[in-house]
Design a protein around this motif. Sequence first.
Motif, PDB file in Angstrom:
ATOM      1  N   GLY A 160       0.794  -1.219   0.000  1.00  0.00           N
ATOM      2  CA  GLY A 160       0.000   0.000   0.000  1.00  0.00           C
ATOM      3  C   GLY A 160       0.826   1.268   0.000  1.00  0.00           C
ATOM      4  N   ILE A 161       0.242   2.335  -0.531  1.00  0.00           N
ATOM      5  CA  ILE A 161       0.896   3.648  -0.572  1.00  0.00           C
ATOM      6  C   ILE A 161       0.777   4.310   0.798  1.00  0.00           C
ATOM      7  CG2 ILE A 161       0.930   5.915  -1.666  1.00  0.00           C
ATOM      8  CD1 ILE A 161       1.694   3.698  -3.579  1.00  0.00           C
ATOM      9  N   THR A 162       1.900   4.826   1.295  1.00  0.00           N
ATOM     10  CA  THR A 162       1.912   5.447   2.622  1.00  0.00           C
ATOM     11  C   THR A 162       2.534   6.842   2.626  1.00  0.00           C
ATOM     12  OG1 THR A 162       4.022   4.352   3.103  1.00  0.00           O
ATOM     13  CG2 THR A 162       2.003   3.223   3.819  1.00  0.00           C
ATOM     14  N   HIS A 163       2.791   7.405   1.433  1.00  0.00           N
ATOM     15  CA  HIS A 163       3.454   8.705   1.356  1.00  0.00           C
ATOM     16  C   HIS A 163       3.027   9.394   0.065  1.00  0.00           C
ATOM     17  CE1 HIS A 163       6.762  11.638   0.930  1.00  0.00           C
ATOM     18  NE2 HIS A 163       6.900  11.519   2.244  1.00  0.00           N
ATOM     19  N   ASP A 215       4.688  10.807  -2.079  1.00  0.00           N
ATOM     20  CA  ASP A 215       5.626  10.522  -3.163  1.00  0.00           C
ATOM     21  C   ASP A 215       5.483   9.104  -3.707  1.00  0.00           C
ATOM     22  OD1 ASP A 215       6.633  13.065  -2.977  1.00  0.00           O
ATOM     23  OD2 ASP A 215       8.336  12.503  -1.714  1.00  0.00           O
ATOM     24  N   GLY A 216       4.524   8.353  -3.193  1.00  0.00           N
ATOM     25  CA  GLY A 216       4.289   7.003  -3.692  1.00  0.00           C
ATOM     26  C   GLY A 216       5.026   5.915  -2.943  1.00  0.00           C
ATOM     27  N   LEU A 217       5.704   6.263  -1.852  1.00  0.00           N
ATOM     28  CA  LEU A 217       6.399   5.246  -1.061  1.00  0.00           C
ATOM     29  C   LEU A 217       5.382   4.296  -0.438  1.00  0.00           C
ATOM     30  CD1 LEU A 217       9.059   7.513   0.685  1.00  0.00           C
ATOM     31  CD2 LEU A 217       9.228   6.280  -1.489  1.00  0.00           C
ATOM     32  N   ARG A 218       5.819   3.049  -0.211  1.00  0.00           N
ATOM     33  CA  ARG A 218       4.883   1.997   0.173  1.00  0.00           C
ATOM     34  C   ARG A 218       5.184   1.404   1.545  1.00  0.00           C
ATOM     35  NH1 ARG A 218       4.018  -1.317  -5.571  1.00  0.00           N
ATOM     36  NH2 ARG A 218       3.793   0.554  -6.876  1.00  0.00           N
ATOM     37  N   THR A 219       4.312   0.496   1.963  1.00  0.00           N
ATOM     38  CA  THR A 219       4.448  -0.146   3.269  1.00  0.00           C
ATOM     39  C   THR A 219       5.692  -1.015   3.369  1.00  0.00           C
ATOM     40  OG1 THR A 219       3.026  -1.901   2.432  1.00  0.00           O
ATOM     41  CG2 THR A 219       1.979  -0.196   3.761  1.00  0.00           C
ATOM     42  N   ALA A 220       6.140  -1.578   2.248  1.00  0.00           N
ATOM     43  CA  ALA A 220       7.329  -2.431   2.231  1.00  0.00           C
ATOM     44  C   ALA A 220       8.456  -1.708   1.505  1.00  0.00           C
ATOM     45  CB  ALA A 220       7.026  -3.758   1.535  1.00  0.00           C
ATOM     46  N   PRO A 221       9.691  -1.792   2.016  1.00  0.00           N
ATOM     47  CA  PRO A 221      10.806  -1.113   1.361  1.00  0.00           C
ATOM     48  C   PRO A 221      11.143  -1.725   0.013  1.00  0.00           C
ATOM     49  CG  PRO A 221      11.603  -2.513   3.149  1.00  0.00           C
ATOM     50  CD  PRO A 221      10.110  -2.510   3.234  1.00  0.00           C
ATOM     51  N   SER A 222      11.698  -0.890  -0.862  1.00  0.00           N
ATOM     52  CA  SER A 222      12.082  -1.341  -2.197  1.00  0.00           C
ATOM     53  C   SER A 222      13.386  -0.674  -2.589  1.00  0.00           C
ATOM     54  CB  SER A 222      10.988  -0.980  -3.209  1.00  0.00           C
ATOM     55  OG  SER A 222      11.384  -1.311  -4.524  1.00  0.00           O
ATOM     56  N   ALA A 223      14.319  -1.433  -3.114  1.00  0.00           N
ATOM     57  CA  ALA A 223      15.607  -0.885  -3.541  1.00  0.00           C
ATOM     58  C   ALA A 223      15.376   0.198  -4.599  1.00  0.00           C
ATOM     59  CB  ALA A 223      16.488  -1.991  -4.116  1.00  0.00           C
ATOM     60  N   GLY A 224      15.823   1.402  -4.290  1.00  0.00           N
ATOM     61  CA  GLY A 224      15.671   2.501  -5.229  1.00  0.00           C
ATOM     62  C   GLY A 224      14.242   2.956  -5.406  1.00  0.00           C
ATOM     63  N   ALA A 225      13.338   2.487  -4.551  1.00  0.00           N
ATOM     64  CA  ALA A 225      11.904   2.790  -4.671  1.00  0.00           C
ATOM     65  C   ALA A 225      11.397   2.509  -6.082  1.00  0.00           C
ATOM     66  CB  ALA A 225      11.619   4.240  -4.280  1.00  0.00           C
TER      67      ALA A 225
END
Length: 227
Positions: free
Chosen positions: A77-80, A82-92
């Motif tokens: 899910g989106i939590t920011h 800027d489109g950042l999500r609940t789970a981390p992602s390398a380089g978003a």
Amino acid sequence: MIRSKAFALLVSLTLGPFGLDSQARAAGDSPISLPETRADGDVSVERALAQRRSQRRFASEPLSLGDAAQLLWAAQGITHPDGLRTAPSAGALYPLELHLVVDDVAGLAPGAYRYEPRHHRLVPRLKGDALAAIVAATRGQDWVGQAPAIIVITGIPERSRRKYGKRAARYVHMEVGHAAQNVYLQATALGLATTMVGAFRDDALTRALELPRGEQPLGLLPIGRPR
């Protein structure tokens, strides 16, 4: 719900090599908006960590649409803004995709849906008994068919490969673990349970979900109320 390997295999063979009748595709159906998710619950992170257990036996009762929405949000899910999500992602770069395979979810017809984090909605993809073909792809794990729904995590490595090259595959698999643990903890907090399934035939699962070229199945999370 599917209770036996023989039945799952029979349905899969009847439906053909793609697991579902191509005439039963849900292409063109309108997206389904999901209920708003909660940012606060009755179970703390610490309690969810202590109570989390893998579960392979599920009660014969439907999953609510609200719980399905909360689980999908927990995974990606989106939590920011800027489109950042609940789970981390390398380089978003977010190479993961989520598919909800529905057998018994209140308010949803049986079939397969793709989750769209940006709009928090489901896009219908395949109609009909999608669960049978999924069970048939899991190398005889009949218990998977007891779940009212399955979250299938897939990946598009090219999204990460453009920046990270050969390291991308490693990062994508790390992200599957991040997303799956979020689902485990959220399920525990909701009184539900799951078990991550990695034993399946990649080609069979790809055909069952009719995944496009470049998208790979990476893990299954059958979801239900434990019994």
